[in-house]
Design a protein around this motif. Structure first.
Motif, mmCIF file in Angstrom:
data_model
loop_
_atom_site.group_PDB
_atom_site.id
_atom_site.type_symbol
_atom_site.label_atom_id
_atom_site.label_comp_id
_atom_site.label_asym_id
_atom_site.label_seq_id
_atom_site.Cartn_x
_atom_site.Cartn_y
_atom_site.Cartn_z
ATOM 1 N N LYS A 171 27.490 39.800 44.977
ATOM 2 C CA LYS A 171 28.773 39.476 45.610
ATOM 3 C C LYS A 171 29.777 40.611 45.491
ATOM 4 C CE LYS A 171 31.300 37.005 41.950
ATOM 5 N NZ LYS A 171 32.083 35.824 41.642
ATOM 6 N N LEU A 172 30.710 40.601 46.450
ATOM 7 C CA LEU A 172 31.797 41.566 46.416
ATOM 8 C C LEU A 172 33.010 40.810 45.891
ATOM 9 C CD1 LEU A 172 32.438 44.173 49.168
ATOM 10 C CD2 LEU A 172 34.307 43.232 47.853
ATOM 11 N N GLU A 173 33.346 41.090 44.642
ATOM 12 C CA GLU A 173 34.407 40.319 44.006
ATOM 13 C C GLU A 173 35.787 40.859 44.383
ATOM 14 O OE1 GLU A 173 35.133 38.520 39.569
ATOM 15 O OE2 GLU A 173 34.791 40.638 39.778
ATOM 16 N N HIS A 174 36.676 39.972 44.789
ATOM 17 C CA HIS A 174 38.034 40.419 45.090
ATOM 18 C C HIS A 174 39.019 39.265 44.932
ATOM 19 C CE1 HIS A 174 38.059 38.415 49.052
ATOM 20 N NE2 HIS A 174 36.782 38.728 49.081
ATOM 21 N N SER A 175 40.288 39.618 44.811
ATOM 22 C CA SER A 175 41.340 38.608 44.730
ATOM 23 C C SER A 175 41.358 37.813 46.033
ATOM 24 C CB SER A 175 42.679 39.329 44.516
ATOM 25 O OG SER A 175 43.738 38.527 44.977
ATOM 26 N N PRO A 176 41.614 36.492 45.969
ATOM 27 C CA PRO A 176 41.624 35.701 47.205
ATOM 28 C C PRO A 176 42.709 36.149 48.184
ATOM 29 C CG PRO A 176 42.389 34.412 45.319
ATOM 30 C CD PRO A 176 41.831 35.677 44.772
ATOM 31 N N LYS A 177 43.650 36.962 47.683
ATOM 32 C CA LYS A 177 44.759 37.387 48.549
ATOM 33 C C LYS A 177 44.432 38.621 49.382
ATOM 34 C CE LYS A 177 48.124 35.292 45.543
ATOM 35 N NZ LYS A 177 48.938 35.520 44.361
ATOM 36 N N ILE A 178 43.287 39.247 49.129
ATOM 37 C CA ILE A 178 42.916 40.403 49.955
ATOM 38 C C ILE A 178 41.544 40.178 50.573
ATOM 39 C CG2 ILE A 178 44.309 42.107 48.692
ATOM 40 C CD1 ILE A 178 41.641 43.031 47.360
ATOM 41 N N THR A 179 41.242 40.935 51.619
ATOM 42 C CA THR A 179 39.949 40.798 52.290
ATOM 43 C C THR A 179 38.884 41.605 51.553
ATOM 44 O OG1 THR A 179 40.418 42.716 53.660
ATOM 45 C CG2 THR A 179 41.053 40.562 54.554
ATOM 46 N N SER A 180 37.628 41.285 51.840
ATOM 47 C CA SER A 180 36.511 42.036 51.257
ATOM 48 C C SER A 180 36.600 43.499 51.644
ATOM 49 C CB SER A 180 35.177 41.488 51.773
ATOM 50 O OG SER A 180 35.014 40.165 51.382
ATOM 51 N N ARG A 181 37.025 43.721 52.885
ATOM 52 C CA ARG A 181 37.111 45.078 53.406
ATOM 53 C C ARG A 181 38.124 45.904 52.608
ATOM 54 N NH1 ARG A 181 36.760 48.007 58.433
ATOM 55 N NH2 ARG A 181 38.635 49.275 58.594
ATOM 56 N N LYS A 182 39.261 45.288 52.311
ATOM 57 C CA LYS A 182 40.299 45.982 51.553
ATOM 58 C C LYS A 182 39.795 46.312 50.136
ATOM 59 C CE LYS A 182 45.281 45.822 51.143
ATOM 60 N NZ LYS A 182 46.495 45.029 51.297
ATOM 61 N N ARG A 183 39.121 45.328 49.537
ATOM 62 C CA ARG A 183 38.576 45.553 48.197
ATOM 63 C C ARG A 183 37.531 46.667 48.221
ATOM 64 N NH1 ARG A 183 38.109 47.014 43.518
ATOM 65 N NH2 ARG A 183 36.413 46.261 42.238
ATOM 66 N N ALA A 184 36.709 46.696 49.271
ATOM 67 C CA ALA A 184 35.663 47.707 49.389
ATOM 68 C C ALA A 184 36.279 49.106 49.456
ATOM 69 C CB ALA A 184 34.808 47.441 50.626
ATOM 70 N N ILE A 185 37.329 49.246 50.256
ATOM 71 C CA ILE A 185 37.992 50.555 50.395
ATOM 72 C C ILE A 185 38.649 50.960 49.073
ATOM 73 C CG2 ILE A 185 39.858 51.794 51.576
ATOM 74 C CD1 ILE A 185 39.219 49.934 54.029
#
Lengths: 195, 178
Positions: B106-120
């Motif tokens: 999984k790509l873990e990220h805060s629910p307030k940002i998108t997966s794409r933003k977390r990836a970058i």
């Protein structure tokens, strides 16, 4: 008397593998495979990074002191990273920004990748890109990188203290930070959701 | 009626102070056996050097490369304890994940940002860490943790900078996390 092997001895490779397994296992067990848990240290909702990090540092530092006292380990023979003033300060600062944006450091990203975190894979990809960039433009800052070499400087000597005095202060500061962060975490986590 | 769960939830994390003491003992044993402590960034730097050695050997052989010392005297950049250590970190992390039921792609990220933003953000953060750990002559483990354990000035300075700048920058990047 230790160290038992030199770093280039082939036995060191086997031992490094075993040490690495323990390192990765402990990091993952403590929750270091989650970037959101790691980033908590900067926002007050989870101080596990600080707790594990400083407990490990004081445990190892006290252990080394006793190993020397009992004559088990020659501390003058172990590796002390050299202190290049400007390069260390700049490097630490860039790592700080990298940590807050990326949510990992190299060791934690490796163990997060091992449990399937895609963001850790991207972090490591970026890391390797950064290393390539650093090497590609190395001649531009080679002078800075190698300037002000203080050798294997020791902090208690630089502060003009006895080793034991410094270590005692270090332990006290760590304990105070554990108490303070436990208090902050309790207050902050009341209003933050689970992650 | 009791609900049947196919998958048990992940186990709880280890107590951080217990983890810290165990990690401290591992560092101590590393110094006792091999003269050196832990390290993570070194293996990746050596991996990069190995690829450079294959595709652009002339660069690595010159003083223009930061990794020149990895190959002086005909050395193989990968023949180093740190490379074995990072393999161990992967194995150890995987074992703990398996035992504690945390293996999950999984790509873990805060629910307030998108997966794409977390990836970058992960890519950029990683790149900065790559550059920073090169200047710092090690990362959080090799320069920071080992350095503090042996009471090296470099270790305390690097740790103070990582956390000091991290806290100073935290406000600007808060939307990535909270």
């Amino acid at each position: 008397m230790g160290p038992l092997f030199t770093a280039t001895d082939e036995w060191s490779f086997v031992i490094a593998l075993v040490i690495g397994i323990a390192f990765g296992f402990i990091l993952e067990s403590a929750g270091f495979s989650s970037s959101r848990k790691l980033a908590g240290v900067f926002y007050g909702y989870d101080f596990v990074v600080l707790q594990v990090f400083f407990t490990a540092a004081i445990t190892a530092a006290i252990g080394l002191l006793f190993f020397e006292y009992f004559g088990w380990l020659d501390l003058s023979a172990i590796w002390i990273n050299k202190f290049y003033i400007g390069s260390a300060i700049l490097g630490g600062g860039i790592m700080g920004v990298g940590f807050i944006i990326g949510g990992f450091c190299p060791g934690t990203s490796a163990c997060a990748l091992a449990v399937g975190k895609i963001d850790a894979m991207l972090f490591l990809g970026g890391f390797i890109g950064g290393v390539i960039l650093f090497d590609a433009f190395f001649p531009f800052y080679k002078g800075f990188y190698k300037a002000n070499n203080m050798g294997g400087a020791l902090i208690y000597e630089d502060l003009g203290m006895e080793k034991q005095t410094f270590l005692l202060l270090f332990v006290l500061v760590a304990l105070a930070s554990f108490i303070a962060t436990a208090y902050i975490q309790k207050r902050v986590s009341k209003k933050s959701e689970k992650y | 009626m009791e609900e049947v769960k196919l998958q048990k939830p992940p186990k709880k994390y280890m107590n951080p102070y217990l983890a810290g003491v165990l990690l401290g003992i591992v560092i101590l044993l590393s110094f006792y056996f091999t003269r050196e402590g832990l390290g993570a960034s070194g293996a990746f730097k050596r991996g990069v050097a190995k690829v450079e050695q294959i595709i652009i050997p002339s660069h690595l052989d010159s003083e223009d490369s930061a990794f020149h010392h990895y190959v002086t005297g005909g050395k193989d950049p990968l023949k180093n304890r740190l490379v074995y250590m990072i393999v161990g970190v992967f194995i150890g992390g995987f074992l703990s994940g398996a035992i504690n039921r945390r293996l999950k792609l999984k790509l873990e990220h805060s629910p307030k940002i998108t997966s794409r933003k977390r990836a970058i953000a992960a890519l950029i953060g990683g790149a900065l860490f790559g550059i920073g750990s090169a200047f710092g002559r090690g990362c959080t483990s090799g320069a920071g943790l080992d350095g503090m354990a042996v009471l090296a000035t470099s270790g305390f300075v690097v740790v103070a900078m990582i956390f000091g700048v991290g806290y100073a920058a935290a406000w600007f990047f808060r939307k990535l996390w909270i």
